[in-house]
Design a protein around this motif. Structure first.
Motif, PDB file in Angstrom:
ATOM      1  N   PHE A   2       1.025  -0.919   0.180  1.00  0.00           N
ATOM      2  CA  PHE A   2      -0.400   0.013  -0.167  1.00  0.00           C
ATOM      3  C   PHE A   2       0.676   1.099  -0.250  1.00  0.00           C
ATOM      4  N   GLU A   3       1.595   0.924   0.375  1.00  0.00           N
ATOM      5  CA  GLU A   3       2.781   2.936   0.631  1.00  0.00           C
ATOM      6  C   GLU A   3       3.345   2.506  -0.557  1.00  0.00           C
ATOM      7  N   PHE A   4       3.304   1.454  -1.252  1.00  0.00           N
ATOM      8  CA  PHE A   4       4.599   1.999  -2.451  1.00  0.00           C
ATOM      9  C   PHE A   4       3.423   2.745  -3.693  1.00  0.00           C
ATOM     10  N   HIS A   5       1.815   2.329  -3.330  1.00  0.00           N
ATOM     11  CA  HIS A   5       0.982   2.921  -4.159  1.00  0.00           C
ATOM     12  C   HIS A   5       0.464   4.259  -4.291  1.00  0.00           C
ATOM     13  N   LEU A   6       0.364   4.267  -2.260  1.00  0.00           N
ATOM     14  CA  LEU A   6      -0.032   5.798  -1.415  1.00  0.00           C
ATOM     15  C   LEU A   6       1.599   6.489  -2.490  1.00  0.00           C
ATOM     16  N   ALA A   7       2.556   5.921  -2.661  1.00  0.00           N
ATOM     17  CA  ALA A   7       3.972   6.891  -3.610  1.00  0.00           C
ATOM     18  C   ALA A   7       4.021   7.350  -4.371  1.00  0.00           C
ATOM     19  N   ILE A   8       3.149   6.036  -5.179  1.00  0.00           N
ATOM     20  CA  ILE A   8       3.116   6.993  -6.476  1.00  0.00           C
ATOM     21  C   ILE A   8       1.920   7.379  -6.783  1.00  0.00           C
ATOM     22  N   ALA A   9       1.150   7.112  -5.922  1.00  0.00           N
ATOM     23  CA  ALA A   9       0.001   8.513  -6.121  1.00  0.00           C
ATOM     24  C   ALA A   9       0.470   9.974  -5.521  1.00  0.00           C
ATOM     25  N   LYS A  10       0.992  10.168  -4.995  1.00  0.00           N
ATOM     26  CA  LYS A  10       1.748  11.135  -4.655  1.00  0.00           C
ATOM     27  C   LYS A  10       2.501  12.115  -5.558  1.00  0.00           C
ATOM     28  N   ALA A  11       3.359  11.082  -6.000  1.00  0.00           N
ATOM     29  CA  ALA A  11       4.181  11.256  -6.738  1.00  0.00           C
ATOM     30  C   ALA A  11       3.412  12.069  -8.234  1.00  0.00           C
ATOM     31  N   SER A  12       2.256  11.189  -8.718  1.00  0.00           N
ATOM     32  CA  SER A  12       1.995  11.325  -9.815  1.00  0.00           C
ATOM     33  C   SER A  12       1.482  13.188  -9.757  1.00  0.00           C
ATOM     34  N   MET A  21      -6.833   7.311  -1.230  1.00  0.00           N
ATOM     35  CA  MET A  21      -6.404   5.854  -1.504  1.00  0.00           C
ATOM     36  C   MET A  21      -5.881   6.584   0.224  1.00  0.00           C
ATOM     37  N   LYS A  22      -5.134   7.659   0.434  1.00  0.00           N
ATOM     38  CA  LYS A  22      -4.866   7.821   2.155  1.00  0.00           C
ATOM     39  C   LYS A  22      -5.783   7.902   3.302  1.00  0.00           C
ATOM     40  N   ASN A  23      -7.458   8.801   2.631  1.00  0.00           N
ATOM     41  CA  ASN A  23      -8.247   8.520   3.860  1.00  0.00           C
ATOM     42  C   ASN A  23      -9.042   7.824   3.630  1.00  0.00           C
ATOM     43  N   THR A  24      -9.279   6.654   2.738  1.00  0.00           N
ATOM     44  CA  THR A  24     -10.049   5.484   2.410  1.00  0.00           C
ATOM     45  C   THR A  24      -9.402   4.513   2.811  1.00  0.00           C
ATOM     46  N   SER A  25     -10.084   3.687   3.010  1.00  0.00           N
ATOM     47  CA  SER A  25      -9.787   1.844   3.217  1.00  0.00           C
ATOM     48  C   SER A  25      -9.782   1.000   2.665  1.00  0.00           C
ATOM     49  N   ALA A  26     -10.832   1.752   1.238  1.00  0.00           N
ATOM     50  CA  ALA A  26     -11.375   0.423   0.382  1.00  0.00           C
ATOM     51  C   ALA A  26      -9.958   0.082  -0.839  1.00  0.00           C
ATOM     52  N   TYR A  27      -9.032   0.941  -1.340  1.00  0.00           N
ATOM     53  CA  TYR A  27      -7.959   0.305  -1.350  1.00  0.00           C
ATOM     54  C   TYR A  27      -6.729   0.261  -0.892  1.00  0.00           C
ATOM     55  N   SER A  28      -6.719  -0.017   0.155  1.00  0.00           N
ATOM     56  CA  SER A  28      -6.013  -0.410   0.974  1.00  0.00           C
ATOM     57  C   SER A  28      -6.119  -2.575   1.121  1.00  0.00           C
ATOM     58  N   HIS A  29      -7.763  -1.811   1.859  1.00  0.00           N
ATOM     59  CA  HIS A  29      -7.976  -3.677   1.544  1.00  0.00           C
ATOM     60  C   HIS A  29      -7.831  -4.558   0.285  1.00  0.00           C
ATOM     61  N   TYR A  30      -8.539  -3.603  -0.676  1.00  0.00           N
ATOM     62  CA  TYR A  30      -8.384  -4.753  -2.059  1.00  0.00           C
ATOM     63  C   TYR A  30      -6.719  -4.859  -2.424  1.00  0.00           C
ATOM     64  N   LEU A  31      -5.749  -4.105  -1.647  1.00  0.00           N
ATOM     65  CA  LEU A  31      -4.177  -4.577  -2.388  1.00  0.00           C
ATOM     66  C   LEU A  31      -4.101  -5.723  -1.408  1.00  0.00           C
ATOM     67  N   GLU A  32      -4.484  -5.881   0.457  1.00  0.00           N
ATOM     68  CA  GLU A  32      -3.682  -6.649   1.498  1.00  0.00           C
ATOM     69  C   GLU A  32      -5.224  -8.286   1.270  1.00  0.00           C
ATOM     70  N   GLU A  33      -6.211  -8.096  -0.136  1.00  0.00           N
ATOM     71  CA  GLU A  33      -6.985  -9.715  -0.180  1.00  0.00           C
ATOM     72  C   GLU A  33      -6.290  -9.898  -0.946  1.00  0.00           C
ATOM     73  N   LEU A  34      -5.677  -9.085  -2.662  1.00  0.00           N
ATOM     74  CA  LEU A  34      -4.584  -9.654  -2.848  1.00  0.00           C
ATOM     75  C   LEU A  34      -4.054 -10.521  -2.400  1.00  0.00           C
ATOM     76  N   ASN A  35      -3.365  -9.555  -1.946  1.00  0.00           N
ATOM     77  CA  ASN A  35      -1.339 -10.040  -1.432  1.00  0.00           C
ATOM     78  C   ASN A  35      -2.133 -11.767  -0.511  1.00  0.00           C
ATOM     79  N   ARG A  36      -2.889 -11.574   0.652  1.00  0.00           N
ATOM     80  CA  ARG A  36      -4.010 -12.533   0.823  1.00  0.00           C
ATOM     81  C   ARG A  36      -4.752 -13.278   0.020  1.00  0.00           C
ATOM     82  N   VAL A  37      -4.490 -13.242  -0.958  1.00  0.00           N
ATOM     83  CA  VAL A  37      -5.332 -15.044  -1.803  1.00  0.00           C
ATOM     84  C   VAL A  37      -4.261 -15.000  -2.508  1.00  0.00           C
ATOM     85  N   PHE A  38      -3.799 -14.381  -3.763  1.00  0.00           N
ATOM     86  CA  PHE A  38      -2.347 -14.706  -4.173  1.00  0.00           C
ATOM     87  C   PHE A  38      -0.769 -14.925  -3.923  1.00  0.00           C
TER      88      PHE A  38
END
Length: 85
Positions: A2-12, A21-38
């Motif tokens: 998540f930190e990588f993706h957040l840094a990319i969003a900031k750099a953009s 991304m910073k103030n909602t949990s939806a994207y963080s949960h999406y990444l956590e679930e992808l990492n958990r499953v795959f």
């Protein structure tokens, strides 16, 4: 991850994307679930490295291509998982 993706969003310099991304949990949960499953694997890490290099080289077209490729691969994995293949 998540930190990588957040840094990319900031750099953009896309303030809206960064704040969402910073103030909602939806994207963080999406990444956590992808990492958990795959899991985190060599292909995923390599994809992130390639995205970083393209950003560093200011190659926006390459960044878009790499992100699109990664998302398409994730969609295929999710569909395979859902169908049991």
């Amino acid at each position: 991850d998540f930190e990588f993706h957040l840094a990319i969003a900031k750099a953009s310099k896309n303030e809206i994307l960064f704040l969402v991304m910073k103030n909602t949990s939806a994207y963080s949960h999406y990444l956590e679930e992808l990492n958990r499953v795959f899991g985190i694997n060599e292909d995923s890490l390599q994809g992130h490295i390639e995205q970083f290099q393209a950003l560093k080289n200011k190659d926006a077209a390459k960044v878009k291509e790499l992100i699109r490729k990664g998302m398409e691969e994730n969609i295929v994995k999710v569909r395979q998982r859902m169908s049991g293949t």
